[in-house]
Design an enzyme around this catalytic site. Structure first.
Site, PDB file in Angstrom:
ATOM      1  N   MET A  18       0.811  -1.215   0.000  1.00 15.09           N
ATOM      2  CA  MET A  18       0.000   0.000   0.000  1.00 15.09           C
ATOM      3  C   MET A  18       0.847   1.268   0.000  1.00 15.09           C
ATOM      4  SD  MET A  18      -3.233  -0.544   2.499  1.00 15.09           S
ATOM      5  CE  MET A  18      -2.902  -2.073   3.327  1.00 15.09           C
ATOM      6  N   TYR A 152      -0.107  -7.536  17.090  1.00 12.82           N
ATOM      7  CA  TYR A 152      -0.567  -6.672  15.990  1.00 12.82           C
ATOM      8  C   TYR A 152      -1.794  -5.879  16.435  1.00 12.82           C
ATOM      9  CZ  TYR A 152      -1.820  -5.430  11.157  1.00 12.82           C
ATOM     10  OH  TYR A 152      -2.120  -4.759   9.987  1.00 12.82           O
ATOM     11  N   THR A 187      -1.797  -7.173  -0.824  1.00 20.93           N
ATOM     12  CA  THR A 187      -0.401  -6.701  -0.767  1.00 20.93           C
ATOM     13  C   THR A 187       0.463  -7.904  -0.391  1.00 20.93           C
ATOM     14  OG1 THR A 187      -0.308  -6.271   1.619  1.00 20.93           O
ATOM     15  CG2 THR A 187      -1.202  -4.490   0.250  1.00 20.93           C
ATOM     16  N   THR A 190      -0.621  -9.986   2.643  1.00 15.26           N
ATOM     17  CA  THR A 190      -1.711 -10.964   2.571  1.00 15.26           C
ATOM     18  C   THR A 190      -1.455 -12.004   1.473  1.00 15.26           C
ATOM     19  OG1 THR A 190      -2.921  -9.459   1.122  1.00 15.26           O
ATOM     20  CG2 THR A 190      -3.501  -9.424   3.457  1.00 15.26           C
TER      21      THR A 190
HETATM   22  P1  NAP Z   1       3.724  -4.653   3.151  1.00 16.62           P
HETATM   23  O1  NAP Z   1       3.552  -4.857   1.695  1.00 16.62           O
HETATM   24  O2  NAP Z   1       4.427  -5.691   3.960  1.00 16.62           O
HETATM   25  O3  NAP Z   1       4.403  -3.225   3.327  1.00 16.62           O
HETATM   26  C1  NAP Z   1       4.893  -2.776   4.544  1.00 16.62           C
HETATM   27  C2  NAP Z   1       6.294  -2.278   4.320  1.00 16.62           C
HETATM   28  O4  NAP Z   1       6.832  -1.833   5.574  1.00 16.62           O
HETATM   29  C3  NAP Z   1       7.226  -3.380   3.811  1.00 16.62           C
HETATM   30  O5  NAP Z   1       8.021  -2.921   2.764  1.00 16.62           O
HETATM   31  C4  NAP Z   1       7.998  -3.715   5.062  1.00 16.62           C
HETATM   32  O6  NAP Z   1       9.256  -4.332   4.827  1.00 16.62           O
HETATM   33  C5  NAP Z   1       8.148  -2.340   5.647  1.00 16.62           C
HETATM   34  N1  NAP Z   1       8.704  -2.380   6.991  1.00 16.62           N
HETATM   35  C6  NAP Z   1       8.723  -3.406   7.878  1.00 16.62           C
HETATM   36  N2  NAP Z   1       9.409  -3.075   8.968  1.00 16.62           N
HETATM   37  C7  NAP Z   1       9.836  -1.798   8.774  1.00 16.62           C
HETATM   38  C8  NAP Z   1      10.596  -0.898   9.542  1.00 16.62           C
HETATM   39  N3  NAP Z   1      11.112  -1.234  10.740  1.00 16.62           N
HETATM   40  N4  NAP Z   1      10.848   0.332   9.042  1.00 16.62           N
HETATM   41  C9  NAP Z   1      10.355   0.684   7.837  1.00 16.62           C
HETATM   42  N5  NAP Z   1       9.659  -0.126   7.045  1.00 16.62           N
HETATM   43  C10 NAP Z   1       9.393  -1.367   7.519  1.00 16.62           C
HETATM   44  O7  NAP Z   1       2.320  -4.454   3.856  1.00 16.62           O
HETATM   45  P2  NAP Z   1       1.013  -3.628   3.487  1.00 16.62           P
HETATM   46  O8  NAP Z   1      -0.073  -4.599   3.475  1.00 16.62           O
HETATM   47  O9  NAP Z   1       1.223  -2.691   2.351  1.00 16.62           O
HETATM   48  O10 NAP Z   1       0.878  -2.815   4.860  1.00 16.62           O
HETATM   49  C11 NAP Z   1       0.952  -1.409   4.981  1.00 16.62           C
HETATM   50  C12 NAP Z   1       0.281  -1.009   6.275  1.00 16.62           C
HETATM   51  O11 NAP Z   1      -1.108  -1.374   6.213  1.00 16.62           O
HETATM   52  C13 NAP Z   1       0.840  -1.724   7.506  1.00 16.62           C
HETATM   53  O12 NAP Z   1       0.869  -0.832   8.596  1.00 16.62           O
HETATM   54  C14 NAP Z   1      -0.179  -2.820   7.768  1.00 16.62           C
HETATM   55  O13 NAP Z   1      -0.192  -3.225   9.112  1.00 16.62           O
HETATM   56  C15 NAP Z   1      -1.456  -2.125   7.358  1.00 16.62           C
HETATM   57  N6  NAP Z   1      -2.570  -3.022   7.026  1.00 16.62           N
HETATM   58  C16 NAP Z   1      -2.463  -3.943   6.035  1.00 16.62           C
HETATM   59  C17 NAP Z   1      -3.556  -4.742   5.727  1.00 16.62           C
HETATM   60  C18 NAP Z   1      -3.535  -5.741   4.607  1.00 16.62           C
HETATM   61  O14 NAP Z   1      -4.493  -6.518   4.482  1.00 16.62           O
HETATM   62  N7  NAP Z   1      -2.549  -5.772   3.749  1.00 16.62           N
HETATM   63  C19 NAP Z   1      -4.732  -4.605   6.461  1.00 16.62           C
HETATM   64  C20 NAP Z   1      -4.792  -3.662   7.493  1.00 16.62           C
HETATM   65  C21 NAP Z   1      -3.707  -2.867   7.761  1.00 16.62           C
HETATM   66  P3  NAP Z   1       9.478  -5.931   5.178  1.00 16.62           P
HETATM   67  O15 NAP Z   1       8.823  -6.678   4.096  1.00 16.62           O
HETATM   68  O16 NAP Z   1      10.947  -6.124   5.213  1.00 16.62           O
HETATM   69  O17 NAP Z   1       8.804  -6.220   6.497  1.00 16.62           O
END
Ligand code: NAP
Length: 248
Positions: A18, A152, A187, A190
């Site tokens: 995202m 989480y 993403t 998931t």
């Molecule tokens: P994502 O694709 O895993 O993206 C998150 C990014 O944050 C990854 O590149 C990850 O790298 C990076 N990251 C991890 N640890 C970090 C750190 N210490 N400093 C900086 N960056 C770091 O996940 P996403 O689904 O896009 O998630 C984005 C946000 O939406 C998150 O806060 C997640 O909790 C939230 N969210 C997601 C969903 C969903 O269904 N996807 C639903 C609700 C909320 P690594 O891969 O190395 O960890």
């Protein structure tokens, strides 16, 4: 004229998922964006795709020094920051008696303390800009309970609560602070999950990152009377499971 001309944004976790979509969406409508992540190769390739309006920096959200450098980089390249998106996050699975305490602490450190640090270090820049918006990415897990993700859930409820506290503090600085609560979105987080996540929702599919980006851009540009508020984008997940009630 782009809707985000004059916007200088800082986005964490922007190398993929995202976060990367938010970077693309904002740049597409005129913003200058500095984005960070720990995935430097992916981050560099997103920056290359977008040209002069986006810069990638290494930003581990648990590092005070990385935040300071990211903010300095943004101010030098584009000026003071008027939009902060605390997006970086991780998930870890395990029942409460099996998840190791260090794993619990790691999730809190990245998702909750990382969001705090982002606000802590960016607010002075935003004051220099004359105000702005902070958007913290929580989750439906910050609105309801899910088994096996206690860390989480704790982090995302914390982000929601912190958002409201900081919104109360920053109204006089012309800074709005809001949270987004996505349900299951397609993403890398998931990856490999699908029907089992969405089959009990009214809208039975994963959300797309660009759907969240559109909401985020509305909140940043148009929701000028909103602060402290939580914005749910979840296919109806928080309503609870759709149940067929027998008619007789
Ligand atoms: P994502 O694709 O895993 O993206 C998150 C990014 O944050 C990854 O590149 C990850 O790298 C990076 N990251 C991890 N640890 C970090 C750190 N210490 N400093 C900086 N960056 C770091 O996940 P996403 O689904 O896009 O998630 C984005 C946000 O939406 C998150 O806060 C997640 O909790 C939230 N969210 C997601 C969903 C969903 O269904 N996807 C639903 C609700 C909320 P690594 O891969 O190395 O960890």
């Amino acid at each position: 004229m782009g809707r985000f001309d004059g916007t200088v944004a800082l986005i964490s976790g922007g190398a993929r998922g995202m976060g990367a979509e938010h970077v693309r969406g904002l740049v597409g409508e005129g913003a200058k964006v500095v984005f960070g992540d720990i995935l430097d190769d992916e981050g560099a390739s997103v920056a290359k795709e977008l040209g002069d309006s986006a810069r990638y920096v290494h930003l581990d959200v648990t590092s005070d020094g990385d935040w300071k450098q990211a903010i300095a980089a943004a101010e030098t390249a584009y000026g003071p920051i008027n939009l902060l998106v605390n997006n970086a996050g991780i998930v870890a699975y395990g029942p409460v008696d099996e998840m190791e305490p260090d794993e619990f602490r790691r999730v809190i450190d990245i998702n909750l303390t990382g969001t705090y640090l982002g606000m802590h270090y960016t607010v002075p820049s935003m004051r220099k800009a004359g105000g702005g918006a902070i958007i913290n990415i929580s989750s439906t897990a910050g609105l309801m309970g899910y088994a096996t993700i206690a860390a989480y859930g704790a982090s995302k409820w914390g982000v929601r609560g912190m958002t409201k506290a900081v919104a109360m503090e920053l109204g006089n600085d012309n800074i709005r602070v809001m949270s987004i609560h996505p349900g299951p979105i397609r993403t890398p987080m998931t990856d490999g999950m699908g029907d089992e996540l969405t089959m009990t929702q009214p809208i039975k599919r994963l959300g797309e990152p660009e759907e969240v980006t559109k909401l985020l851009m509305f909140m940043a540009a148009d929701a000028t009377y909103s602060t402290g508020s939580e914005w749910v984008i979840d296919g109806g997940a928080v309503l609870g499971p759709v149940i067929d009630i027998p008619q007789e």
